[in-house]
Design a protein around this motif. Sequence first.
Motif, PDB file in Angstrom:
ATOM      1  N   LEU A 566       0.809  -1.209   0.000  1.00 48.90           N
ATOM      2  CA  LEU A 566       0.000   0.000   0.000  1.00 48.90           C
ATOM      3  C   LEU A 566       0.847   1.267   0.000  1.00 48.90           C
ATOM      4  CD1 LEU A 566      -2.599  -1.151   2.707  1.00 48.90           C
ATOM      5  CD2 LEU A 566      -2.686  -1.479   0.229  1.00 48.90           C
ATOM      6  N   VAL A 567       2.167   1.099  -0.003  1.00 51.37           N
ATOM      7  CA  VAL A 567       3.068   2.245   0.035  1.00 51.37           C
ATOM      8  C   VAL A 567       3.175   2.861  -1.371  1.00 51.37           C
ATOM      9  CG1 VAL A 567       5.416   3.000   0.538  1.00 51.37           C
ATOM     10  CG2 VAL A 567       4.347   1.197   1.926  1.00 51.37           C
ATOM     11  N   MET A 568       3.221   4.183  -1.448  1.00 57.97           N
ATOM     12  CA  MET A 568       3.335   4.872  -2.745  1.00 57.97           C
ATOM     13  C   MET A 568       4.709   4.620  -3.361  1.00 57.97           C
ATOM     14  SD  MET A 568       1.493   8.552  -2.024  1.00 57.97           S
ATOM     15  CE  MET A 568       1.787   9.041  -3.712  1.00 57.97           C
ATOM     16  N   SER A 632      -4.325   2.912   5.462  1.00 53.45           N
ATOM     17  CA  SER A 632      -3.481   2.822   4.256  1.00 53.45           C
ATOM     18  C   SER A 632      -4.255   2.225   3.093  1.00 53.45           C
ATOM     19  CB  SER A 632      -2.242   1.964   4.547  1.00 53.45           C
ATOM     20  OG  SER A 632      -1.470   2.543   5.572  1.00 53.45           O
ATOM     21  N   TYR A 633      -5.090   1.224   3.392  1.00 52.83           N
ATOM     22  CA  TYR A 633      -5.867   0.598   2.322  1.00 52.83           C
ATOM     23  C   TYR A 633      -6.935   1.549   1.799  1.00 52.83           C
ATOM     24  CZ  TYR A 633      -8.372  -2.995  -0.286  1.00 52.83           C
ATOM     25  OH  TYR A 633      -8.969  -3.733  -1.292  1.00 52.83           O
ATOM     26  N   ALA A 634      -7.487   2.357   2.704  1.00 50.82           N
ATOM     27  CA  ALA A 634      -8.479   3.354   2.258  1.00 50.82           C
ATOM     28  C   ALA A 634      -7.830   4.349   1.305  1.00 50.82           C
ATOM     29  CB  ALA A 634      -9.067   4.066   3.475  1.00 50.82           C
ATOM     30  N   ASP A 635      -6.635   4.824   1.668  1.00 50.04           N
ATOM     31  CA  ASP A 635      -5.911   5.734   0.774  1.00 50.04           C
ATOM     32  C   ASP A 635      -5.568   5.037  -0.537  1.00 50.04           C
ATOM     33  OD1 ASP A 635      -6.046   7.669   2.699  1.00 50.04           O
ATOM     34  OD2 ASP A 635      -4.029   7.282   3.496  1.00 50.04           O
ATOM     35  N   PHE A 636      -5.215   3.769  -0.439  1.00 53.23           N
ATOM     36  CA  PHE A 636      -4.839   2.985  -1.613  1.00 53.23           C
ATOM     37  C   PHE A 636      -6.015   2.889  -2.589  1.00 53.23           C
ATOM     38  CE2 PHE A 636      -4.120  -1.202  -3.672  1.00 53.23           C
ATOM     39  CZ  PHE A 636      -2.886  -0.943  -4.263  1.00 53.23           C
ATOM     40  N   GLU A 650     -12.773  -6.163 -10.948  1.00 50.18           N
ATOM     41  CA  GLU A 650     -13.154  -7.070  -9.857  1.00 50.18           C
ATOM     42  C   GLU A 650     -12.080  -8.114  -9.578  1.00 50.18           C
ATOM     43  OE1 GLU A 650     -14.947  -6.344 -12.397  1.00 50.18           O
ATOM     44  OE2 GLU A 650     -16.655  -5.223 -11.578  1.00 50.18           O
ATOM     45  N   LYS A 651     -11.257  -8.408 -10.600  1.00 52.73           N
ATOM     46  CA  LYS A 651     -10.206  -9.402 -10.411  1.00 52.73           C
ATOM     47  C   LYS A 651      -9.140  -8.904  -9.446  1.00 52.73           C
ATOM     48  CE  LYS A 651      -6.693 -11.983 -12.962  1.00 52.73           C
ATOM     49  NZ  LYS A 651      -6.102 -12.263 -14.292  1.00 52.73           N
ATOM     50  N   TYR A 652      -8.904  -7.608  -9.458  1.00 55.92           N
ATOM     51  CA  TYR A 652      -7.826  -7.045  -8.635  1.00 55.92           C
ATOM     52  C   TYR A 652      -8.353  -6.331  -7.388  1.00 55.92           C
ATOM     53  CZ  TYR A 652      -4.993  -8.173 -12.675  1.00 55.92           C
ATOM     54  OH  TYR A 652      -4.367  -8.841 -13.688  1.00 55.92           O
ATOM     55  N   VAL A 653      -9.459  -5.645  -7.532  1.00 57.78           N
ATOM     56  CA  VAL A 653     -10.045  -4.981  -6.348  1.00 57.78           C
ATOM     57  C   VAL A 653     -11.086  -5.939  -5.761  1.00 57.78           C
ATOM     58  CG1 VAL A 653     -11.140  -2.897  -5.471  1.00 57.78           C
ATOM     59  CG2 VAL A 653      -9.706  -2.773  -7.511  1.00 57.78           C
ATOM     60  N   LYS A 654     -10.590  -6.951  -5.051  1.00 64.34           N
ATOM     61  CA  LYS A 654     -11.459  -8.002  -4.528  1.00 64.34           C
ATOM     62  C   LYS A 654     -12.142  -7.595  -3.220  1.00 64.34           C
ATOM     63  CE  LYS A 654      -9.930 -12.196  -4.606  1.00 64.34           C
ATOM     64  NZ  LYS A 654      -9.052 -13.383  -4.429  1.00 64.34           N
ATOM     65  N   TYR A 655     -11.510  -6.695  -2.474  1.00 60.94           N
ATOM     66  CA  TYR A 655     -12.018  -6.374  -1.140  1.00 60.94           C
ATOM     67  C   TYR A 655     -12.228  -4.876  -0.999  1.00 60.94           C
ATOM     68  CZ  TYR A 655     -10.090 -11.010  -0.237  1.00 60.94           C
ATOM     69  OH  TYR A 655      -9.790 -12.343  -0.299  1.00 60.94           O
ATOM     70  N   ASP A 656     -13.383  -4.532  -0.507  1.00 57.73           N
ATOM     71  CA  ASP A 656     -13.551  -3.139  -0.118  1.00 57.73           C
ATOM     72  C   ASP A 656     -13.079  -2.995   1.328  1.00 57.73           C
ATOM     73  OD1 ASP A 656     -15.493  -4.234   1.495  1.00 57.73           O
ATOM     74  OD2 ASP A 656     -17.185  -3.497   0.308  1.00 57.73           O
ATOM     75  N   LEU A 657     -13.232  -1.819   1.896  1.00 63.41           N
ATOM     76  CA  LEU A 657     -12.706  -1.542   3.232  1.00 63.41           C
ATOM     77  C   LEU A 657     -13.389  -2.410   4.299  1.00 63.41           C
ATOM     78  CD1 LEU A 657     -10.519   0.407   4.198  1.00 63.41           C
ATOM     79  CD2 LEU A 657     -12.313   2.005   4.864  1.00 63.41           C
ATOM     80  N   ASN A 658     -14.690  -2.582   4.164  1.00 57.50           N
ATOM     81  CA  ASN A 658     -15.430  -3.373   5.159  1.00 57.50           C
ATOM     82  C   ASN A 658     -15.023  -4.846   5.133  1.00 57.50           C
ATOM     83  OD1 ASN A 658     -16.867  -1.158   6.088  1.00 57.50           O
ATOM     84  ND2 ASN A 658     -18.499  -1.425   4.553  1.00 57.50           N
ATOM     85  N   LYS A 659     -14.796  -5.359   3.925  1.00 51.78           N
ATOM     86  CA  LYS A 659     -14.401  -6.760   3.822  1.00 51.78           C
ATOM     87  C   LYS A 659     -13.022  -7.000   4.424  1.00 51.78           C
ATOM     88  CE  LYS A 659     -17.178  -8.217  -0.149  1.00 51.78           C
ATOM     89  NZ  LYS A 659     -17.128  -8.766  -1.534  1.00 51.78           N
TER      90      LYS A 659
END
Length: 669
Positions: A566-568, A632-636, A650-659
């Motif tokens: 998650l680091v820039m 960090s994931y929220a910023d990501f 959907e293949k790469y963004v599998k999880y939202d913040l709640n998941k």
Amino acid sequence: MSLKSSLADGKRINQDISLKKREIDAKLEEEKASITWLKESLQKSDTLANNMINILTSFEERLCKLEDNILPVHKETTDLQRRQDNISKTLVLLEEVLSFHSVSSNLKPIVESGPAGNLNNYLETLEKIENAITFFKKNNPESIELSVLNSLNDSGRDSLVREFRLLLQRNSRPISVLDIQNMINSDNFDENNGEEREKIQITHFSESIMAQICMISSWLVENKKGTDFMSFYSQIRSNILSQSLLGVKNEPDFFLVEDNSGKKKAAFDYKKKLTKKATKQVIEIYKRPSDSSNTTIKDEEDDYQVRIFLVSTVALLKLMQSEHTLMTNIIPAEHQVPVFSQLVQDALNKYYSDAENVSNNAKKMQSRMDHSSVQFILPVLKYLVNIKPQFDSILKMVNVDTRKKFLSVISLFHETGKVLLSDFVEKLKDIDKNNTVPKDGTVHQVTSNVAIYLEELMQFIDTTAMILSEDSKETSSTIVAGFMSKVLESLSRNLMNKSKMYDSMALQSIFMLNNYNYIIKSLQKIGIMKLLQENGQPDLEKQYDEVIRDEMESYEKSWQRVSQHLVMDSSDKLLESSGKLNKKHKQAIKEKFKGFNTDLEEIHQLHRQFSVPDITLKKRIEERICQIILPSYADFLKRYRGVNFTRNVEKYVKYDLNKVQSLITSIYA
């Protein structure tokens, strides 16, 4: 006129004189008559006196003649009477002498028949034999009859001793367990009516049997017939004492009573049940299901063995007191100490052997780092110290060597306690190469054992201090606190060494977090934390918090493999500067999402095997990981929202913040 009157007066005077003269003459005649009567009376009296004198003189003469005749007869009669008395006495003595010569023949059948059923007559018979022996010793010591009488006397004495032994054997029975329980309970305070219970005394023999035993004992002692019967008494009653104690050991459930819930508990409470302790509540959080039944059964077995020993202790005391009361009515005072010493010797020897068994079992448990070792020693030693004054009172009636036996039991447990306490610390320091650690990183058995071990010390602070102190002037709390500090230091080193057995650094940290969290909660619940803080370690809780914080930071490092994605990097900088991405940068973003997803899933799968039973600690860990990952994931997600780096988002963004948060919080479920 004057002459005429003078003549008249003279005439009257003459008349008066004549009258007086006649009166005097009359009185004179009366007096003469009286004198004449007196003279006649005197003459009669003299005549009577002379006659009486003559009679008395004659009587005296006759008495003298009678005395001269009677005295020889009286003397002769007295002599005859004396001779008659001498003859009578001689006949009596002769009859007595003749009776002594017939004693053996006349009384032999009675002696041979024995005293059974006819004790009074038998004792009278032996008295007659004794008198006959005394006669012959004084008058004819060389007589054959004397040897016959001595033989008969010895036979009678042996029969009495044999009867004494038979009466004891036939009528001596072990005291029932119920009677022993009643004796023990009679010393307790009745909580229902607030009064002392009436003391219960055991009746060992019926009145008739007791009377016979006492009669035989008294006769043997008074006639100096030896002390063999006392040896028989001590042997028989010693056997009865041992059998009574064996009954207590074989039926300890008699000493259980039902509480309000219907469960059975000890009739006298020598220690608090382990299931009621604060540490037990902490253990329940960390205990695995498979451990529950085994631990409960083992605790009950340990408690059972301790209870048997303590019940045997108080039963031994009560039975010894009862035996001493019985003995004082049978054995003379000058022989009571050696007899009672022999009577209780075997029971005390067996009691010491039982104490050795308890001590050895405690040492065996200690070798396995089993906390039950102190459950064996501390309550027993405390109880023995409390009951010692009563034992001292009854053991004043025995010789010094026998008295030392009970003191040896106290010394045995004191020394065992000292060895166990010292050895416990040393074993904590040792590294057991064959030891294992929980696969899920939960609290190690040694930690829970130490916590329970320390709580046992808290329950018996004074007893523990007595074991540890070497004539120290410090308070019990200070002495015990010093020992507990050593235990906790050794436990910390032990846990550190055990944690190194894990290949995973994350699991090492979880293991240390679980164990240190358990230690802190246990110390707080059972009051040890306060005790240690008041006795030399005021910053102890702060030190443990620092250790937990360090381990938490160590565990957080295992999540760096997730957070590193998650680091820039250069792709993010290019996106910010131009808003356009080339194929290479798009691939880099894909790799970030892919790496994050893969590592998150792997760490989720791996850490789900870890166990954090304590809810508070679990929430604390979850919150820390969420604080590291979620921002960090929220910023990501925000950074790449709307960025066209792939057609298949959907293949790469599998999880939202709640998941992601759900995954993290479900790891330690």
